[in-house]
Structures are given as structure tokens and as C-alpha cells.
Design an enzyme around this catalytic site. Structure first.
Site, PDB file in Angstrom:
ATOM      1  N   LYS A   1     -46.359  43.361  21.106  1.00 44.78           N
ATOM      2  CA  LYS A   1     -47.667  43.390  20.451  1.00 44.78           C
ATOM      3  C   LYS A   1     -48.778  43.564  21.488  1.00 44.78           C
ATOM      4  CE  LYS A   1     -46.140  40.708  16.464  1.00 44.78           C
ATOM      5  NZ  LYS A   1     -46.013  39.392  15.813  1.00 44.78           N
TER       6      LYS A   1
ATOM      7  N   GLN B   1     -47.630  33.150  16.406  1.00 42.46           N
ATOM      8  CA  GLN B   1     -46.265  33.664  16.261  1.00 42.46           C
ATOM      9  C   GLN B   1     -45.363  32.606  15.620  1.00 42.46           C
ATOM     10  OE1 GLN B   1     -45.413  36.790  16.890  1.00 42.46           O
ATOM     11  NE2 GLN B   1     -43.213  36.672  16.731  1.00 42.46           N
TER      12      GLN B   1
ATOM     13  N   ASP C   1     -52.541  38.481  10.358  1.00 51.74           N
ATOM     14  CA  ASP C   1     -51.185  38.402   9.810  1.00 51.74           C
ATOM     15  C   ASP C   1     -51.208  38.365   8.279  1.00 51.74           C
ATOM     16  OD1 ASP C   1     -48.995  38.456  11.538  1.00 51.74           O
ATOM     17  OD2 ASP C   1     -49.274  36.382  12.191  1.00 51.74           O
TER      18      ASP C   1
HETATM   19  N1  LIG Z   1     -47.030  35.294  13.096  1.00 51.51           N
HETATM   20  C1  LIG Z   1     -46.021  36.177  13.073  1.00 51.51           C
HETATM   21  N2  LIG Z   1     -46.268  37.468  12.731  1.00 51.51           N
HETATM   22  C2  LIG Z   1     -45.251  38.389  12.728  1.00 51.51           C
HETATM   23  O1  LIG Z   1     -45.480  39.565  12.408  1.00 51.51           O
HETATM   24  C3  LIG Z   1     -43.931  37.962  13.117  1.00 51.51           C
HETATM   25  C4  LIG Z   1     -43.747  36.616  13.460  1.00 51.51           C
HETATM   26  N3  LIG Z   1     -44.788  35.760  13.428  1.00 51.51           N
HETATM   27  N4  LIG Z   1     -42.514  36.181  13.816  1.00 51.51           N
HETATM   28  C5  LIG Z   1     -41.367  37.043  13.892  1.00 51.51           C
HETATM   29  C6  LIG Z   1     -41.489  38.279  13.013  1.00 51.51           C
HETATM   30  C7  LIG Z   1     -40.619  39.428  13.471  1.00 51.51           C
HETATM   31  N5  LIG Z   1     -41.528  40.490  13.870  1.00 51.51           N
HETATM   32  C8  LIG Z   1     -41.139  41.680  14.499  1.00 51.51           C
HETATM   33  C9  LIG Z   1     -42.020  42.527  15.118  1.00 51.51           C
HETATM   34  C10 LIG Z   1     -41.588  43.664  15.788  1.00 51.51           C
HETATM   35  C11 LIG Z   1     -40.268  43.991  15.858  1.00 51.51           C
HETATM   36  C12 LIG Z   1     -39.806  45.198  16.626  1.00 51.51           C
HETATM   37  O2  LIG Z   1     -40.582  45.865  17.269  1.00 51.51           O
HETATM   38  N6  LIG Z   1     -38.513  45.526  16.594  1.00 51.51           N
HETATM   39  C13 LIG Z   1     -37.915  46.622  17.340  1.00 51.51           C
HETATM   40  C14 LIG Z   1     -36.847  46.094  18.288  1.00 51.51           C
HETATM   41  C15 LIG Z   1     -37.320  44.929  19.120  1.00 51.51           C
HETATM   42  C16 LIG Z   1     -36.223  44.246  19.921  1.00 51.51           C
HETATM   43  O3  LIG Z   1     -35.829  44.812  20.970  1.00 51.51           O
HETATM   44  O4  LIG Z   1     -35.778  43.147  19.540  1.00 51.51           O
HETATM   45  C17 LIG Z   1     -37.266  47.592  16.378  1.00 51.51           C
HETATM   46  O5  LIG Z   1     -36.889  47.191  15.264  1.00 51.51           O
HETATM   47  O6  LIG Z   1     -37.124  48.757  16.737  1.00 51.51           O
HETATM   48  C18 LIG Z   1     -39.366  43.169  15.216  1.00 51.51           C
HETATM   49  C19 LIG Z   1     -39.798  42.026  14.549  1.00 51.51           C
HETATM   50  C20 LIG Z   1     -42.802  40.066  13.687  1.00 51.51           C
HETATM   51  N7  LIG Z   1     -42.846  38.833  13.159  1.00 51.51           N
END
Ligand SMILES: Nc1nc(=O)c2c([nH]1)NC[C@@H]1CN(c3ccc(C(=O)N[C@@H](CCC(=O)O)C(=O)O)cc3)C=[N+]21
Length: 294
Positions: A52, A96, A119
Site C-alpha cells: 500500500k 490494518q 477503508d
Molecule cells: N484495514 C484493512 N484494510 C484492508 O484492505 C485489508 C486489511 N485491513 N487486512 C487484510 C486484507 C487483505 N488485503 C489485501 C491487499 C492486497 C493484496 C495483494 O496485493 N495481493 C497480491 C499478492 C500479495 C502477496 O504477495 O501476498 C495479489 O493477489 O496479487 C492482498 C490482500 C487487504 N486487507
């Protein structure tokens, strides 16, 4: 079958945002500033918050990462939130999730200024979303809507089955898909751990949105021909043959399901990158709201 390429679309969105930010800079205006609070040092959380912050830099936003130890008390976190609420320079921030067990997540989400809640987790914003009022839409559901829109996926009158009722994905997604307009106008079934005959329900779905967190739960035999498959699950599976010591997999058995689906999101490279792009969009919106109030 067509891949809903979240990686590609998220880069396009970031590019669009970068152009807008560059214009702000040219005019000498303040650029958007996003802050993130990370409590503890969970590996996956570190990765997500890290990307992020990197994405903020990429589009020209200012960013602040507030790291707090896993032993942080609820009061200490609430004080930090109050500080960010008052900080005029910060347009939006996120806490987070998940938080350590000594901290009451609901209390924390209520403490965030709804105008800085990029969020979209504050009950005020969640309520506005459910009532079709303009607000911050949670980034993951928002990213899914954006993918459906950019790939022209028809949702009107379709049966959408959402798997999982989490507050940050399943629940809001079920509301958004049933709203008026497009992407929306779906007939939605929200399924969860107590759902009876879940495989029968999934077999009737035109659109499946899986936010379960069980690797390869969704198999080809379970879906209808030409169903649209959205995979929100991300699980790290320990495996020493990978450099990082793990690999990432979704809720969907991609290899087989993709042969039967009309559209499908990959993991990684699908919903995850879209989540980050939409968080940036929400921050841009927060900055505009701020300016309009002043
Ligand atoms: N307050 C809060 N807001 C959120 O938006 C929030 C949170 N807490 N807690 C956890 C979850 C999960 N989440 C992700 C964000 C990006 C990827 C992402 O970029 N994933 C990559 C791979 C990343 C990796 O290497 O693990 C992909 O799917 O290609 C995944 C999951 C946001 N979340």
C-alpha cells in the site's frame, strides 16, 4: 474464458491517478496523503501494508506508516487514531486488520473519523453504502465492482452467490451486488459456514464470489458452465521448494475451473492488486472532500 486481469487494470487505475496527482503538483496544490497503522508484525499484514505504501509513492501520494508493537493497548491505539483524526495534513488512514486479541476491533473502527475512513469500515459509511448514499466503499468489494465494470460483465438479473460473510468482503459484497444500477441488480445469496446444501446453491450461480480462505475449495464440478468466478481468497501455503518458503493460492482450483468459466480472476494478480488501487481511489476522494469542506 477471459481472465479478469487485476494486475493490469490496477496498473491502469494507478496510472490514471498518477496523472491527476501530477496536475495537482503543477498547480501547487496539496497532494493526497494516506496513513496506515499496523499493530504487530504479522507476515501477511506487513506485505499488504508495504505494498500500500509503495503504491502511494508510485502515484505521487504522500504516505505515513505508523508501526505499533503487538503489545499495544486499546487505549494507546485509540489515542493514535485521535491523533490522525486531528492531523490536518492526513486525508485518510486505515487500521490494518486483524488486530491483536487485547484490542476490540469494533471500538477501533468506531473511533476513525468517517471522513477519513478510506477503508469504508466505520458503521456510518457501511450504512451509507447499504442505503446507496455516496461514501467510501470498502476497497476489496470496490475493486471487484471495478473489474466487472471494466470487463463489461453483465450482472443484471444474474444469480450471484457470495461465499463468506466477513465484514470486509462477503457482507458488503452481498449488499453491493444487489443494489440498483450496474454492476449490481443481481439476485444475491450470501452463504457461510452454516449454509445447508451449499454445493447445490453454488451450482445455480451465474456469478460466484468466494471469500472463504480455503485453498482450492471451489472445483470445476461445482460450477455452472460459463459462470463468472471471483476469487478473493488468499492463503499462504508453507512450501520450502519456494524461495519465500510459501506459495500463494486462492479459494479456486484455477486450472480446472478456468476451463469451464466465462470470466475468472487469478490469484495472485486478480482481486488483491485491485484492493490497493481502490484504496488509492478512496484516498483521492477523501482529499477532495477535505478541500471542499475548508
Ligand atoms: N484495514 C484493512 N484494510 C484492508 O484492505 C485489508 C486489511 N485491513 N487486512 C487484510 C486484507 C487483505 N488485503 C489485501 C491487499 C492486497 C493484496 C495483494 O496485493 N495481493 C497480491 C499478492 C500479495 C502477496 O504477495 O501476498 C495479489 O493477489 O496479487 C492482498 C490482500 C487487504 N486487507
Amino acid at each position: 474464458m477471459e481472465i479478469l486481469d487485476g494486475k493490469k487494470v490496477s496498473n491502469e487505475i494507478k496510472q490514471e491517478i498518477a496523472v491527476q496527482v501530477a496536475k495537482m503538483r503543477e498547480k501547487g496544490e496539496k497532494v493526497p496523503h494516506l496513513a496506515a497503522i499496523l499493530v504487530g508484525s504479522d507476515g501477511a499484514s506487513l506485505t499488504y501494508v508495504g505494498s500500500k505504501v509503495r503504491s502511494c509513492e508510485k502515484v505521487g501520494f504522500e504516505s505515513t506508516l505508523v508501526k505499533m508493537p503487538s503489545t499495544t493497548s486499546e487505549l494507546e491505539l485509540l489515542n493514535k487514531i485521535e491523533e490522525l483524526n486531528k492531523n490536518e495534513d492526513i486525508d485518510g488512514f486505515i487500521v490494518q486488520l486483524p488486530l491483536p486479541p487485547q484490542i476490540d476491533t469494533q471500538k477501533v473502527l468506531l473511533a476513525v473519523d468517517p471522513d477519513k475512513d478510506v477503508d469504508g469500515f466505520h458503521p456510518m459509511n457501511f450504512g451509507k453504502m447499504a442505503l446507496d448514499m455516496s461514501t467510501f466503499i470498502p476497497a476489496t468489494p470496490f475493486g471487484i465492482l471495478e473489474l466487472l465494470e471494466r470487463y463489461n460483465v453483465d450482472t443484471k438479473g444474474k444469480h450471484t452467490v457470495v461465499i463468506g460473510r466477513s465484514h470486509i468482503v462477503g457482507r458488503p459484497m452481498s449488499i453491493l451486488m444487489g443494489r440498483k444500477g450496474w454492476p449490481g441488480n443481481s439476485t444475491v445469496t450470501l452463504t457461510h459456514s452454516h449454509t445447508k446444501n451449499i454445493t447445490q446453491i453454488i451450482s445455480q450461480a451465474d456469478i460466484v464470489i468466494s471469500a472463504l480462505g480455503v485453498p482450492k475449495f471451489l472445483k470445476a464440478e461445482m460450477i455452472k458452465d460459463d459462470a463468472v468466478i471471483i476469487d478473493v481468497g488468499i492463503t499462504r501455503v508453507a512450501d520450502d521448494s519456494y524461495e519465500k518458503g510459501y506459495y500463494i493460492t486462492g479459494d479456486v482450483d484455477f486450472e480446472n475451473v478456468s476451463k469451464k468459466a466465462s470470466f475468472i480472476t487469478p490469484v495472485p494478480g486478480g482481486v488483491g492488486p485491485m484492493t490497493i488501487a481502490m484504496l488509492l481511489k478512496n484516498t483521492l476522494l477523501a482529499r477532495d472532500r477535505h478541500r471542499n469542506r475548508k
